[in-house]
Design a protein around this motif. Structure first.
Motif, PDB file in Angstrom:
ATOM      1  N   SER A  48      43.890  33.891  42.567  1.00 41.53           N
ATOM      2  CA  SER A  48      42.538  33.389  42.754  1.00 41.53           C
ATOM      3  C   SER A  48      42.541  32.392  43.902  1.00 41.53           C
ATOM      4  N   GLY A  49      41.371  32.145  44.467  1.00 38.61           N
ATOM      5  CA  GLY A  49      41.233  31.119  45.485  1.00 38.61           C
ATOM      6  C   GLY A  49      41.461  31.566  46.915  1.00 38.61           C
ATOM      7  N   PHE A  50      41.721  32.854  47.121  1.00 44.13           N
ATOM      8  CA  PHE A  50      41.874  33.376  48.476  1.00 44.13           C
ATOM      9  C   PHE A  50      41.452  34.839  48.504  1.00 44.13           C
ATOM     10  N   ILE A  51      41.260  35.354  49.713  1.00 42.12           N
ATOM     11  CA  ILE A  51      40.823  36.740  49.854  1.00 42.12           C
ATOM     12  C   ILE A  51      42.038  37.652  49.689  1.00 42.12           C
ATOM     13  N   PHE A  52      42.163  38.186  48.498  1.00 38.94           N
ATOM     14  CA  PHE A  52      43.332  38.963  48.108  1.00 38.94           C
ATOM     15  C   PHE A  52      43.608  40.135  49.049  1.00 38.94           C
ATOM     16  N   ASN A  53      42.560  40.820  49.469  1.00 34.10           N
ATOM     17  CA  ASN A  53      42.729  42.009  50.300  1.00 34.10           C
ATOM     18  C   ASN A  53      43.254  41.707  51.702  1.00 34.10           C
ATOM     19  N   VAL A  77      43.818  27.680  45.504  1.00 31.73           N
ATOM     20  CA  VAL A  77      44.673  28.856  45.463  1.00 31.73           C
ATOM     21  C   VAL A  77      45.595  28.803  44.259  1.00 31.73           C
ATOM     22  N   GLN A  78      45.664  29.921  43.540  1.00 30.46           N
ATOM     23  CA  GLN A  78      46.560  30.026  42.399  1.00 30.46           C
ATOM     24  C   GLN A  78      47.197  31.405  42.344  1.00 30.46           C
ATOM     25  N   LEU A  79      48.488  31.425  42.073  1.00 29.08           N
ATOM     26  CA  LEU A  79      49.226  32.647  41.795  1.00 29.08           C
ATOM     27  C   LEU A  79      49.983  32.378  40.503  1.00 29.08           C
ATOM     28  N   VAL A  80      49.674  33.132  39.454  1.00 28.85           N
ATOM     29  CA  VAL A  80      50.247  32.886  38.142  1.00 28.85           C
ATOM     30  C   VAL A  80      50.994  34.117  37.662  1.00 28.85           C
TER      31      VAL A  80
END
Length: 117
Positions: A25-30, A2-5
């Motif tokens: 990235s790395g997770f189901i955004f929706n 999981v990344q939040l940039v």
């Protein structure tokens, strides 16, 4: 993983506008609700924008707006009529609230916003 940039921070003059981005990235955004927080030196972290029904800081109401692009996937924070008091590190957060189960929260590293003339 999981990344939040976060990106888009920097120096802006009072009265100006700035748009922050949070690429994920790395997770189901929706499946997650996105939020933006900020924290200034010596002050507590405060909620400034959210996709959920929640109270945001009175100081930013009407000036800050959150929106997302599910195709990227990215969430944005549009900030208008900026004031010196808006100077802080801004963080994006992804939250999934599971009924009867613990909430899931992911956090970014933050991006500095400085409002000064």
């Amino acid at each position: 993983q999981v990344q939040l940039v976060e990106s888009g921070g920097g120096l802006v003059q009072p009265g100006g506008s700035l748009r922050l981005s949070c690429a994920t990235s790395g997770f189901i955004f929706n499946d997650f609700a996105m939020r933006w927080f900020r924290q200034a030196p010596g002050k507590e972290r405060e909620l400034v924008a959210t996709e959920e029904i929640a109270d945001i800081a009175d100081s930013v109401k009407g000036r800050f707006h959150i929106f997302r692009d599910n195709s990227e996937p990215t969430v944005y924070l549009q900030m208008d009529s900026l004031k010196q008091e808006d100077t802080a590190v801004y963080y994006c957060n992804a939250r999934r609230r599971l009924v009867g189960v613990s909430d899931i929260d992911f956090w970014g590293q933050g991006t500095q916003v400085t409002v000064s003339s």
